[in-house]
Write a protein that holds these residues in place. Structure first.
Motif, mmCIF file in Angstrom:
data_model
loop_
_atom_site.group_PDB
_atom_site.id
_atom_site.type_symbol
_atom_site.label_atom_id
_atom_site.label_comp_id
_atom_site.label_asym_id
_atom_site.label_seq_id
_atom_site.Cartn_x
_atom_site.Cartn_y
_atom_site.Cartn_z
ATOM 1 N N LYS A 1 73.637 47.886 -4.724
ATOM 2 C CA LYS A 1 74.356 46.721 -5.195
ATOM 3 C C LYS A 1 73.423 45.505 -5.196
ATOM 4 O O LYS A 1 72.644 45.317 -4.273
ATOM 5 N N GLN A 2 73.533 44.689 -6.241
ATOM 6 C CA GLN A 2 72.686 43.493 -6.373
ATOM 7 C C GLN A 2 73.029 42.496 -5.284
ATOM 8 O O GLN A 2 74.197 42.192 -5.032
ATOM 9 N N GLU A 3 72.002 41.953 -4.637
ATOM 10 C CA GLU A 3 72.189 40.884 -3.651
ATOM 11 C C GLU A 3 71.303 39.717 -4.035
ATOM 12 O O GLU A 3 70.130 39.897 -4.365
ATOM 13 N N VAL A 4 71.877 38.525 -3.998
ATOM 14 C CA VAL A 4 71.185 37.308 -4.410
ATOM 15 C C VAL A 4 71.118 36.366 -3.214
ATOM 16 O O VAL A 4 72.142 36.104 -2.567
ATOM 17 N N THR A 5 69.925 35.870 -2.951
ATOM 18 C CA THR A 5 69.694 34.987 -1.805
ATOM 19 C C THR A 5 69.073 33.691 -2.270
ATOM 20 O O THR A 5 68.158 33.703 -3.109
ATOM 21 N N SER A 24 66.275 34.641 -4.965
ATOM 22 C CA SER A 24 65.699 35.987 -5.010
ATOM 23 C C SER A 24 66.816 37.012 -5.177
ATOM 24 O O SER A 24 67.951 36.779 -4.749
ATOM 25 N N PHE A 25 66.489 38.124 -5.828
ATOM 26 C CA PHE A 25 67.480 39.155 -6.083
ATOM 27 C C PHE A 25 66.842 40.520 -5.844
ATOM 28 O O PHE A 25 65.622 40.693 -5.963
ATOM 29 N N THR A 26 67.679 41.491 -5.494
ATOM 30 C CA THR A 26 67.145 42.776 -5.023
ATOM 31 C C THR A 26 66.958 43.803 -6.138
ATOM 32 O O THR A 26 66.123 44.692 -6.003
ATOM 33 N N ASP A 67 60.606 35.672 -12.489
ATOM 34 C CA ASP A 67 59.668 36.774 -12.308
ATOM 35 C C ASP A 67 60.502 37.990 -11.928
ATOM 36 O O ASP A 67 60.823 38.204 -10.761
ATOM 37 N N LYS A 68 60.837 38.780 -12.937
ATOM 38 C CA LYS A 68 61.725 39.919 -12.697
ATOM 39 C C LYS A 68 61.101 40.946 -11.764
ATOM 40 O O LYS A 68 61.769 41.515 -10.907
ATOM 41 N N SER A 69 59.826 41.184 -11.930
ATOM 42 C CA SER A 69 59.169 42.241 -11.157
ATOM 43 C C SER A 69 59.228 41.967 -9.654
ATOM 44 O O SER A 69 59.347 42.892 -8.848
ATOM 45 N N SER A 70 59.147 40.681 -9.300
ATOM 46 C CA SER A 70 59.202 40.338 -7.873
ATOM 47 C C SER A 70 60.601 39.927 -7.434
ATOM 48 O O SER A 70 60.826 39.643 -6.259
#
Lengths: 110, 113
Positions: A1-5, A24-26, A67-70
């Motif tokens: 599940k996506q988590e956003v911080t 940031s997102f997981t 920066d999607k990759s990170s």
């Protein structure tokens, strides 16, 4: 599940300072990322939308990067003003769903 | 242009009473519709979303339900409110086409006594 911080949870700066808010997102499989502003007791106002294929978007004194990759996005606010005081939220879009961070509460002191 | 209306703006209800919050969208058709709840100092929790009339997806088990009787109308309901239902409720819409932003209503502040 996506988590956003979102970091920091709160930020206080003097007027005129440049500042950066972090998100940031997981899960990097996102459709887009949106930054919102929320004034106390109000709904959310959209500030910037970055598509998954884009690296940044600009609107006036605001610049958002992705920066999607990170799994990171930043919202840069130039020459901050007292009127910028609000809570800033980021949201990442999955398929038919949006996942929100808990926000950064910004106070710009005159 | 598209607009989203949400009402009432504030509501005070006793525990055990029913609830009905309404959200309507104008200027677009076949939108995705969303209900969120925001606790004090917290982020938004997605409660329900809908991709079409009569199609409701629930994200978390709870005391609430949602319905979409018309294309641009989204209703949040409860038969018996709990104290824990207090919060700020936000309705939002986005276009069905991919990569579209979300747009929010002004919210409803619900206080349960």
């Amino acid at each position: 599940k996506q988590e956003v911080t979102q970091i920091p949870a709160a930020l206080s700066v003097p007027e005129g300072e440049n500042l950066v808010l972090n998100c940031s997102f997981t899960d990097s499989a996102i459709y887009n990322l949106q930054w919102f502003r929320q004034d106390p007791g109000k709904g959310l106002t959209s500030l910037l939308l970055i598509q998954s294929s884009q690296r940044e978007q600009t609107s006036g004194r605001l610049n958002a990067s992705l920066d999607k990759s990170s799994g990171r996005s930043t919202l840069y606010i130039a020459a901050s003003q007292p009127g910028d005081s609000a809570t800033y939220l980021c949201a990442v879009a999955g398929f038919n769903k949006f996942y929100f961070g808990s926000g950064t509460k910004l106070n710009v002191k005159p | 242009s598209q607009t989203i209306h949400q009402w009432p703006a504030t509501l005070v209800q006793p525990v055990g009473s029913p609830l009905s919050l309404e959200c309507t969208v104008e200027g677009t058709s076949n939108p995705n519709l969303y209900w969120y709840r925001q606790a004090a100092g917290r982020g938004l929790q997605l409660l329900f979303y809908s991709v079409g009339i009569g199609q409701i997806s629930s994200e978390v088990p709870q005391n609430l339900s949602a319905s979409r009787p018309q294309d641009r109308q989204f209703i949040l309901s409860s038969k018996k409110l709990l104290l824990s239902d207090s919060g700020f409720y936000l309705c939002a819409w986005s276009a069905q086409e991919g990569n579209q932003p979300q747009h929010f209503g002004d919210g409803t502040r619900l206080s349960i006594l």
